[in-house]
Each structure stands twice: as structure tokens, then as C-alpha cells.
Motif scaffolding. Sequence first.
Motif, PDB file in Angstrom:
ATOM      1  N   GLY A 253     -10.263   5.367   7.439  1.00 35.66           N
ATOM      2  CA  GLY A 253     -10.020   4.819   6.112  1.00 35.66           C
ATOM      3  C   GLY A 253      -9.290   5.793   5.210  1.00 35.66           C
ATOM      4  N   LEU A 254      -9.410   7.094   5.509  1.00 35.74           N
ATOM      5  CA  LEU A 254      -8.701   8.085   4.708  1.00 35.74           C
ATOM      6  C   LEU A 254      -7.190   7.937   4.871  1.00 35.74           C
ATOM      7  CD1 LEU A 254      -8.789  10.578   2.885  1.00 35.74           C
ATOM      8  CD2 LEU A 254      -8.922  11.988   4.948  1.00 35.74           C
ATOM      9  N   VAL A 255      -6.746   7.561   6.071  1.00 36.92           N
ATOM     10  CA  VAL A 255      -5.306   7.430   6.325  1.00 36.92           C
ATOM     11  C   VAL A 255      -4.732   6.274   5.512  1.00 36.92           C
ATOM     12  CG1 VAL A 255      -3.556   7.040   8.085  1.00 36.92           C
ATOM     13  CG2 VAL A 255      -5.586   8.403   8.630  1.00 36.92           C
ATOM     14  N   THR A 256      -5.312   5.088   5.667  1.00 39.44           N
ATOM     15  CA  THR A 256      -4.797   3.923   4.944  1.00 39.44           C
ATOM     16  C   THR A 256      -5.074   4.038   3.445  1.00 39.44           C
ATOM     17  OG1 THR A 256      -6.854   2.739   5.436  1.00 39.44           O
ATOM     18  CG2 THR A 256      -4.996   2.406   6.935  1.00 39.44           C
ATOM     19  N   GLY A 257      -6.185   4.692   3.079  1.00 37.54           N
ATOM     20  CA  GLY A 257      -6.467   4.896   1.664  1.00 37.54           C
ATOM     21  C   GLY A 257      -5.449   5.810   1.009  1.00 37.54           C
ATOM     22  N   THR A 258      -5.035   6.860   1.739  1.00 40.27           N
ATOM     23  CA  THR A 258      -4.009   7.760   1.211  1.00 40.27           C
ATOM     24  C   THR A 258      -2.683   7.030   1.041  1.00 40.27           C
ATOM     25  OG1 THR A 258      -5.090   9.633   2.305  1.00 40.27           O
ATOM     26  CG2 THR A 258      -2.803   9.930   1.610  1.00 40.27           C
ATOM     27  N   LEU A 259      -2.333   6.197   2.035  1.00 36.41           N
ATOM     28  CA  LEU A 259      -1.095   5.421   1.940  1.00 36.41           C
ATOM     29  C   LEU A 259      -1.132   4.476   0.745  1.00 36.41           C
ATOM     30  CD1 LEU A 259       1.604   4.408   3.146  1.00 36.41           C
ATOM     31  CD2 LEU A 259       0.252   2.782   4.502  1.00 36.41           C
ATOM     32  N   ALA A 260      -2.237   3.754   0.577  1.00 39.82           N
ATOM     33  CA  ALA A 260      -2.347   2.817  -0.540  1.00 39.82           C
ATOM     34  C   ALA A 260      -2.279   3.549  -1.874  1.00 39.82           C
ATOM     35  CB  ALA A 260      -3.657   2.034  -0.429  1.00 39.82           C
ATOM     36  N   PHE A 261      -2.968   4.675  -1.970  1.00 39.11           N
ATOM     37  CA  PHE A 261      -2.979   5.452  -3.212  1.00 39.11           C
ATOM     38  C   PHE A 261      -1.584   5.977  -3.540  1.00 39.11           C
ATOM     39  CE2 PHE A 261      -3.193   9.651  -5.200  1.00 39.11           C
ATOM     40  CZ  PHE A 261      -3.918   9.381  -6.348  1.00 39.11           C
ATOM     41  N   ALA A 262      -0.895   6.562  -2.549  1.00 42.90           N
ATOM     42  CA  ALA A 262       0.402   7.179  -2.797  1.00 42.90           C
ATOM     43  C   ALA A 262       1.450   6.143  -3.193  1.00 42.90           C
ATOM     44  CB  ALA A 262       0.852   7.940  -1.540  1.00 42.90           C
ATOM     45  N   VAL A 263       1.528   5.055  -2.444  1.00 42.92           N
ATOM     46  CA  VAL A 263       2.540   4.039  -2.741  1.00 42.92           C
ATOM     47  C   VAL A 263       2.289   3.424  -4.116  1.00 42.92           C
ATOM     48  CG1 VAL A 263       3.413   1.773  -2.058  1.00 42.92           C
ATOM     49  CG2 VAL A 263       3.026   3.540  -0.329  1.00 42.92           C
ATOM     50  N   THR A 264       1.043   3.108  -4.408  1.00 42.94           N
ATOM     51  CA  THR A 264       0.738   2.483  -5.702  1.00 42.94           C
ATOM     52  C   THR A 264       1.008   3.430  -6.860  1.00 42.94           C
ATOM     53  OG1 THR A 264      -0.968   1.150  -4.636  1.00 42.94           O
ATOM     54  CG2 THR A 264      -1.063   1.323  -7.031  1.00 42.94           C
ATOM     55  N   LEU A 265       0.590   4.688  -6.709  1.00 44.49           N
ATOM     56  CA  LEU A 265       0.803   5.657  -7.786  1.00 44.49           C
ATOM     57  C   LEU A 265       2.291   5.896  -8.019  1.00 44.49           C
ATOM     58  CD1 LEU A 265      -0.454   7.643  -9.795  1.00 44.49           C
ATOM     59  CD2 LEU A 265      -0.410   9.380  -7.971  1.00 44.49           C
ATOM     60  N   VAL A 266       3.055   6.083  -6.945  1.00 44.25           N
ATOM     61  CA  VAL A 266       4.491   6.333  -7.084  1.00 44.25           C
ATOM     62  C   VAL A 266       5.189   5.131  -7.704  1.00 44.25           C
ATOM     63  CG1 VAL A 266       6.613   6.672  -5.777  1.00 44.25           C
ATOM     64  CG2 VAL A 266       4.600   8.046  -5.241  1.00 44.25           C
ATOM     65  N   TRP A 267       4.821   3.936  -7.275  1.00 43.83           N
ATOM     66  CA  TRP A 267       5.475   2.732  -7.799  1.00 43.83           C
ATOM     67  C   TRP A 267       5.196   2.557  -9.290  1.00 43.83           C
ATOM     68  CZ3 TRP A 267       7.732   0.888  -3.277  1.00 43.83           C
ATOM     69  CH2 TRP A 267       8.666  -0.128  -3.439  1.00 43.83           C
ATOM     70  N   TRP A 268       3.919   2.718  -9.681  1.00 38.83           N
ATOM     71  CA  TRP A 268       3.592   2.587 -11.100  1.00 38.83           C
ATOM     72  C   TRP A 268       4.271   3.674 -11.931  1.00 38.83           C
ATOM     73  CZ3 TRP A 268       1.300  -0.860 -14.249  1.00 38.83           C
ATOM     74  CH2 TRP A 268       0.567  -1.904 -13.679  1.00 38.83           C
TER      75      TRP A 268
END
Length: 433
Positions: free
Chosen positions: A131-146
Motif C-alpha cells: 500500500g505504500l507504493v500505490t499510496g506514494t503514487l496517489a499522493f505525489a500525482v495529486t499533490l503535483v497536479w493541485w
Amino acid sequence: MTETLTMPTAGALPTAAPARPTGVRRVLYESGYALSAFPIALVAFVVVIVDLAFGVALAIFIGGVLLISVGVMVARGFARLERIRMRGMLGRTAPTPAYVCAPAGSGFWRRALTPLRDPQSWLEVVWAIVGLVTGTLAFAVTLVWWAAMGTGLTYWIWQRWVPESDDDEGLAALLGLGSSRTTESLLNLALGVVLLLTLPYAVRLVVTIHASLAQVLLCSRAELQTEVARVQDSRDAARMAEAESLRRLERDIHDGPQQRLVRLSMDLGRARKQLDQDPERAAATIDAALAQTRETVAELRSLSRGIAPPLLVDRGLAAALDEMLSQCVVPVTSTVEVPEVLPPHVETAVYFVVAEALTNIAKHSAAKSASVSVVADGGVVEVRVADDGIGGAHASKGLGLSGLRQRLAAVDGTLEVTSPEWTGTTVVARIPL
């Protein structure tokens, strides 16, 4: 004693999916889910891995085994939190599986080590890692996009306070669009608008990846357990319906044909004695016996139709329903729109729903008219029987509705009874094809 499966009440699931947020609320909820995924996954990864590592390292000691068990329970807690997040923030149905629990009265060691025997516990440990892998991906993409969207949309506001230097080149200059502040501001604004329009899709993509993995690891066994329980309930309902049908058939035979046959035997014996002394009385007795014979045959035919209607087997559901409706004592209007070929268990279930409903109308409703609708639509056959009688029917009151509900449960069907006092009764059965 053996371990048992229990469903914790705290994780009990609703039968339907929670309300999924829509529009802007959905984007905000999904963004919050993605941004919180990384810190939660990081804490879960560190705590669970460190605990399990110490437990494995100290496995030769008693405390090491307990540490492993504690690590498994910690992973279970984070899994429970993830299910709550999916239900509350994404509107997903995230069922909690039934965990293996030690029997009541077990000792400390058995209670402590039982979680290690539960496959679901190890799936939750795996989730704490991957879950850390997909959680990191979700966090990074969302933060960068916002961040990029916010920067682009507001650049024209705070651009004036950015120090300007001859050596600095903005994005517009690098793209060959010019080096003026206006060009730079318009380019950033355009990028911000593009990112704003694509934000819901980007966030939804990474959220779907993270939540789908959680669904597989944390909820798939619960869905399987639910299906097994449903099949078990259907099998039990089929057994109860069959047993009830056999008891009813035995009672009907005992109270009907069997009594008539006993009387027929007595009448024939009396006629035999009267034959020499009083031929006329013997003839009358024989005539009465013949009438008893015809009534017995008719009753046996009626009972045989309750077991397996010959017309249903020979000519199909529509013909069997037409014959049944023509014999009903209450005027009936009907609509039958079903394929010519249906699975045998569906035809039988539909036939008995209509038969039981019409029997109840004739015996208990005091209705002046009734309607029957049998329509196949979308992989489901819906049977609707309504009357204008006195109402007040309920499955718990008997009247055959309880047994009918069991019969429908055996074929994964459902039964709804709406019967307010003095306003008629409507029975609706839905049987999947």
C-alpha cells in the motif's frame, strides 16, 4: 475445539454501497483520500515491518512470537481504517471479512496466536507493505497536479512580486512565445485551466489504482464469504421448502384421498353384503362409491399439479398459467410476457408464486377482482399479483407466504408483500434468470 469465524459488528457492512459523492465534492473527497494515503501507508509500513522484523529476529524467544502476533493485529487495525476510508470518502462497498477467532474460554496463548492462522491477517500485512507504493503514487500525482494547477491559475496575481533578472527565462521564453510578463502570465493561466479540467481524471486514476488494490487484498475474501453464506442460506431454504412441501403433501393426502379411499372401501364392503338381500340399496351404495372414486381421482390430480404440473412440463409456463387463471374463482386480468424457453426452476417458481397468491386470494381476501403480471426484463422475471380485497396479509401470519419465501430463496429470488388493511394485497416476486 476448532476456531470459529466471526464478523465483528464494528465492521458490519450495509447491503448496499454507501452514497458516492458527486461533482466537486467527489473531486475533493478523492483528493483528500489520495493525499492522506501516503502518510497513513508510511506509518503502517514502518510500524508493521519494524514489529515483524523484531518478532522474526526474536522468534527463538517467546516474546518474538508475541511481537509477530502484535504486528499482525496492527496491520489488521490499519486495514480496518482503510475500509472505513473507502466507504466514507469514496462511497465504495468495502465489506469486512469474518476473522478466525479462538473459541470462547480459550487460554491466552491460543487467543494470541490464532490471528497468525488466519489468511486474511497475512493479506493485511501484504497491504501494509504494498500500500505504500500505490499510496506514494496517489499522493505525489495529486499533490503535483493541485500545486501546478494552483500555480498556473494564480500566477497572474503574484507574478508582479517575482524578482526579474536578465538571465532568467520563463516558460514562455523557453517555448519561443516571447519573454514579456503578459505572455508568461497567459501561458501559465492556460496551463492552469488545462490542469483544472484534467484534475478529476488524474486524481481518479491514482485513487482507483490505490483503492482497487485495497479492495482485492482487504475485501475480496469478505465478498467470497458473503457469497458462500448466501449459497448456504439458499440451500437451507431449499431444504426447508422441500420439507414443508412434503409435510403439506402428506397432510393433504391423509386428510383427502386417504379418507375417501377408506370410505370407498367401507362402501364397497357394505354393498357386497347388501347385494343378495337388497340389490337396490347395493346399487345406490355402488353409485355413491363411484362418485367417491371420481372425487378421489380429481383430488389426486390436483395434488399432482402441486408437485409437478403436467401442463407446465409439456407446454410451458404461459399455457400452465392460462389454465390456472381460467380456473380461478375470482375474475383475473393477466399479462404474461416471458420467453418461450425458461430454466425449469424459474418456471416452477413462477408457477407456484402465482398458484399460492391466487389460492390466498380465493380463501382469505374477499376480493372481487385480481390481476396477474409475469414479465421477464433485464435477466429477472417479475411476478406481480394484486387484488382489491381486505388486505392484512403478512408472511409471518402463514397463509403459505412464509413457505413461498423459502421456495424463492432457494432460487435466489425475493418476495415483497404489501397489504394495508382494507386496501388490497400486492405480492411481488423477483426471480433471476
